[in-house]
Design a protein around this motif. Structure first.
Motif, PDB file in Angstrom:
ATOM      1  N   HIS A 416       9.642  35.538  -1.603  1.00 29.94           N
ATOM      2  CA  HIS A 416       9.785  35.507  -0.531  1.00 29.94           C
ATOM      3  C   HIS A 416       9.796  36.367   0.296  1.00 29.94           C
ATOM      4  N   GLU A 417       9.805  38.096  -0.531  1.00 28.41           N
ATOM      5  CA  GLU A 417      10.194  39.519  -0.121  1.00 28.41           C
ATOM      6  C   GLU A 417       8.277  39.756   1.012  1.00 28.41           C
ATOM      7  N   VAL A 446       2.665  28.644 -12.366  1.00 30.10           N
ATOM      8  CA  VAL A 446       2.726  29.400 -11.374  1.00 30.10           C
ATOM      9  C   VAL A 446       4.005  29.108 -11.558  1.00 30.10           C
ATOM     10  N   LEU A 447       5.273  30.384 -11.436  1.00 33.69           N
ATOM     11  CA  LEU A 447       6.177  29.935 -11.420  1.00 33.69           C
ATOM     12  C   LEU A 447       7.147  31.123  -9.747  1.00 33.69           C
ATOM     13  N   LEU A 448       7.411  30.397  -9.039  1.00 32.94           N
ATOM     14  CA  LEU A 448       8.244  31.394  -7.281  1.00 32.94           C
ATOM     15  C   LEU A 448       9.581  31.030  -7.926  1.00 32.94           C
ATOM     16  N   PRO A 453      14.099  31.567  -0.829  1.00 35.56           N
ATOM     17  CA  PRO A 453      13.078  31.162  -0.572  1.00 35.56           C
ATOM     18  C   PRO A 453      11.973  31.091   1.028  1.00 35.56           C
ATOM     19  N   SER A 454      10.740  31.344   0.910  1.00 33.13           N
ATOM     20  CA  SER A 454      10.325  31.351   2.233  1.00 33.13           C
ATOM     21  C   SER A 454      10.153  29.454   2.944  1.00 33.13           C
ATOM     22  N   LEU A 455      10.168  30.352   4.138  1.00 34.63           N
ATOM     23  CA  LEU A 455      10.170  28.407   3.723  1.00 34.63           C
ATOM     24  C   LEU A 455       8.381  28.103   4.086  1.00 34.63           C
ATOM     25  N   GLU A 670      14.419  33.181  10.382  1.00 34.13           N
ATOM     26  CA  GLU A 670      14.037  33.626   8.380  1.00 34.13           C
ATOM     27  C   GLU A 670      14.138  34.883   7.585  1.00 34.13           C
ATOM     28  N   ARG A 671      14.064  35.663   8.244  1.00 34.38           N
ATOM     29  CA  ARG A 671      14.149  36.752   7.561  1.00 34.38           C
ATOM     30  C   ARG A 671      16.026  37.786   7.422  1.00 34.38           C
ATOM     31  N   SER A 672      15.913  37.565   8.408  1.00 32.70           N
ATOM     32  CA  SER A 672      18.100  37.747   9.002  1.00 32.70           C
ATOM     33  C   SER A 672      18.614  36.620   7.306  1.00 32.70           C
TER      34      SER A 672
END
Length: 828
Positions: A416-417, A446-448, A453-455, A670-672
């Motif tokens: 998510h960064e 790919v493993l996230l 997590p990002s939306l 989301e970022r908060s």
């Protein structure tokens, strides 16, 4: 009868090479291959070419053919630098995708992909490698001339070397010197990552013999009783643990460093330097073998099951749930199959503990690649990845450009960064999304991984495009911290605030210090105070180059611009009205550190932000001191939320959560949530109960409530409903165009013209042009145009082609004179 001259002519076909140059030009150039070098050229090799009247560049061959360019006469290739291709076919396909998807030029992708030392140009700077000793007698005449000149002058450009040698092509000579490690070739030489080393003491094996040991005791008892104490202490400690450090030995024996030094000189003690983790005191973490707990084992099996059906899997594991150990097990399996692994990290400097931990498992099979390496080191990593010597590569976003030959797995940690997004210069790619495309070229998985997590990634998992694995239990005895929300208005009303700190926060910090524990304070703004204002007339100092107010930094005693770096002295008197009543508004990390030191004079307080981490090894020194308990309180910006893992940090203080929550951005909530959850996750990671204090002007904000309940699902559902309603990702794609000009009036007309041209093509999908939040940076005025394109039923390839054509057409018009256009696909 066949004419022999025709036969020779037929055999010697003229080859033409399409070459990509490290320049922001829209099309690649084609060059003629000399007859005598036709057998040497190949796709993926670097060549020296002339571009323009006199400039020389290193380009990469991307295709070969017999067709000459129609519109211009092809110049000859001047030299071929590589015996074997340096760029793989998969890389060239990847470059092509990056260029097309992110609407940038192929040369801009090449510039980002290759280390500076692999793309020599006329103005590239050459300097001596002062750390390397070499024998001048082994140099040839040309190499000797270059080194002789560099001993007189610290730096030379390639053009200057060309004049010095009296020849046009000097790249092969410089390449030889570079390969011998005698010179640095770089735009800049960055600081070098150095692993942390510790000295471990052991008794010389000679004294395993009981008679010799007894003899040693008798000698030391008479001549050096302190040395005997040290020997006895080492023998005792060796029974308890395998590795004995200098500090442990000095404490146990109550002896000085001089005593240990004498024992080493006598060869009674042997000293071995080993790389150790900066971040953990846990003996368990130092082990190269471990067992997954039942929850990790279940997640590990589920990931492998999902990989049978899906190419991308999202691992949603709460903070401190042991995701890294699952990564290790997956990497082991991929290496055993003979393939390579790319492990992406958002911030190398703050996740060194992962690097060191993985090095314990994989040793010399692992390589690290990031911007803190100089170019010689980057080229070394490049070559070892290309040859297959490195089986695992850990790196920041730029490592997606490395020349893997058999990639099997990509791990994107903390997916998510926002650090994975490249903002400037082009290509403005997102490493997570680029890595997913890269995996398709190698048929890799790919493993996230993320606790928050990002939306977009979670949405893809919910839509079954990605696999999803949940890990909801912390590793070992670690428990989620207690979170307490403090109302700043309420505390202010009751007069219980001490400076910027509530009573609860101060009591918790003091309690932690009494128990010899540590605290981290988070404030999302650096500097001392963000605003200086005249109480009489309202004057505020502003940057002369940007449309922003200047921030006061107490450490320099100056006002700083955080956008262009402009500085000026602090005003004692208002320059507008002459008043002496200048007031400081707001507070940054510097002021937090300053005022906390007044309230807790005995506490050892350290600040970690952009200002304190510019110097060499600054990150490592700050974090090492925290791990070694030389620091009691760490004050920092977003840096403190990323990857820190300390056993004795039990209190986290978020000084003002509103700086995150009230930001004008559709991703603010989301970022908060991500930031507050990640910061909170730094507390109570080794079985100790953690406490998080969130100070805010809006204690009933829904995001704070969701963080307290660790309710990611509710945050996701509410945000997705708003995203759909207001046409934001993941339902819509966004392309942002920033039109820049030094003249505000010219910019107005240009932006309107371009905006209208785009509206003719895309209708109400076009928003703007409008001034952004900051409408002038580095003397360029800015207007922004945003395209919101629905995902369903729309071809993004066609959209981008129309957009490119419209921009090219605009740039051919007289009205476009003097502007810059910055295109950002998926800008947020």
């Amino acid at each position: 009868m066949l004419d022999l001259s025709d036969s020779v002519h037929i055999e010697k076909k003229t080859l033409f090479a399409e070459v990509v140059l490290p320049l922001p030009i829209a099309k690649n150039y084609t060059y003629r291959v000399p007859f005598d070098r036709a057998a040497d050229v190949n796709v993926g090799k670097r060549v020296v070419v002339q571009f323009g009247k006199s400039k020389l560049y290193t380009g990469v061959i991307i295709s070969l053919g017999e067709k000459a360019p129609e519109k211009y006469e092809a110049k000859y290739l001047m030299d071929i630098l590589d015996d074997e291709p340096l760029i793989t076919p998969q890389q060239l396909a990847f470059w092509d995708w990056i260029s097309g998807y992110y609407l940038c030029n192929p040369g801009e992708v090449m510039n980002a992909a290759l280390p500076a030392a692999l793309k020599l140009a006329s103005e590239t700077r050459i300097s001596l490698n002062t750390e390397y000793n070499f024998d001048k007698s082994e140099l040839n005449d040309k190499e000797f001339l270059i080194i002789d000149a560099l001993e007189i002058q610290a730096e030379l450009t390639v053009s200057e070397v060309s004049k010095l040698l009296g020849q046009k092509t000097v790249m092969p000579v410089l390449k030889m010197l570079f390969n011998k490690n005698i010179i640095h070739i770089a735009e800049e030489v960055n600081e070098r990552y150095k692993p942390r080393k510790r000295s471990f003491y052991g008794l010389n094996p000679v004294y395993r013999n009981q008679e010799q040991l007894k003899e040693l005791f008798e000698i030391l008892e008479k001549r050096a009783p302190k040395q005997l104490d040290a020997v006895l202490a080492l023998l005792q400690l060796s029974k308890q643990k395998q590795q004995v450090t200098k500090a442990e030995l000095e404490e146990a024996a109550q002896v000085s460093t001089a005593v240990l030094k004498a024992l080493v000189e006598k060869e009674i003690f042997l000293v071995e330097e080993r790389i150790v983790s900066r971040f953990s005191n846990s003996e368990e973490d130092a082990e190269s073998t471990f067992e997954l707990n039942e929850y990790q084992e279940k997640a590990f099996k589920q990931i492998n099951q999902q990989f049978e059906q899906k190419d991308v899997v999202l691992l949603h594991g709460i903070t401190s749930s042991g995701k890294t150990q699952i990564y290790v097990r997956l990497i082991e399996a991929v290496i055993e199959s003979g393939k390579q692994v790319l492990f992406l990290l958002p911030e190398i400097a703050l996740t060194i503990h992962i690097i060191e931990r993985l090095r314990q498992y994989f040793g010399n099979k692992i390589g690290v690649y990031h911007s803190r390496f100089n170019d010689n080191e980057r080229v070394e990593v490049w070559n070892k990845v290309l040859s297959g010597e490195y089986k695992v590569v850990l790196g920041a976003r730029s490592s997606v450009f490395l020349p893997f030959n058999n990639l099997g797995l990509i791990v994107v940690d903390e997916e998510h960064e926002n650090s994975y997004k490249q903002f400037d210069p082009a290509p403005r790619y997102h490493a997570r999304d680029a890595a997913i495309y890269l995996s398709t070229l190698y048929k890799a998985k790919v493993l996230l991984g993320s606790a928050t997590p990002s939306l977009e990634s979670y949405y893809n998992a919910q839509q079954h495009k990605y696999g999803l694995v949940e890990l909801n239990f912390r590793f070992g005895e670690a428990v989620l911290p207690e979170i307490q929300v403090i109302s700043i208005p309420e505390e202010t009303k009751n007069k219980t605030m001490q400076s910027h700190f509530s009573t609860v926060l101060m009591q918790d910090i003091e309690s932690a210090l009494e128990k010899k524990e540590q605290a981290i304070l988070f404030q999302n703004r650096r500097g001392y105070v963000p605003l200086l204002i005249c109480k009489t007339c309202g004057f505020t100092p502003k940057c002369i180059n940007c449309d922003v107010s200047l921030t006061l930094h107490k450490s320099t005693g100056k006002l700083h611009c955080h956008y262009c770096g402009y500085k000026e002295d602090v005003y004692a008197v208002c320059p507008a009205c002459g008043s002496v009543h200048l007031e400081q508004k707001g507070y940054g990390t510097e002021k937090i550190e300053d005022e906390l030191s007044l309230l807790l004079p005995s506490a050892r307080i350290v600040r970690m932000d952009l200002d304190t981490t510019r110097t060499k090894m600054a990150f490592q020194n700050i974090l090492s001191d925290l791990e070694d308990k030389k620091t009691d309180i760490l004050v920092g910006t977003q840096m403190v939320a990323k990857g820190l893992d300390f056993s004795d940090v039990t209190v986290i203080g978020i000084v003002n959560a509103d700086s995150l929550l009230k930001f004008p951005d559709f991703r603010a909530n989301e970022r908060s949530f991500q930031m507050l959850a990640q910061v909170s996750g730094r507390a109570g990671r080794r079985g100790k109960k953690g406490k998080v204090v969130i100070q805010t002007y809006d204690p009933h904000h829904r995001v704070i409530s969701q963080v307290i309940r660790n309710d990611y699902a509710e945050m996701y559902q509410m945000e997705m409903a708003e995203r759909l309603q207001f046409k934001y990702p993941p339902f819509y794609r966004i392309i942002q165009l920033d039109v820049k000009h030094k003249n505000a009036e010219a910019l107005f007309h240009q932006a309107e013209y371009l905006g209208n041209a785009l509206k003719k093509q895309f209708g109400d999908r076009v928003l703007g042009p409008e001034f952004p939040l900051i409408n002038r940076i580095r003397n360029y005025y800015i207007k922004t145009i945003i395209l919101k394109i629905e995902k369903e039923g729309t071809s993004m390839v066609r959209v981008k082609n129309i957009l490119k054509e419209t921009i090219v057409q605009f740039q051919t018009e007289k009205i476009s004179k003097g502007n810059l256009i910055r295109i950002d696909v998926d800008p947020y």
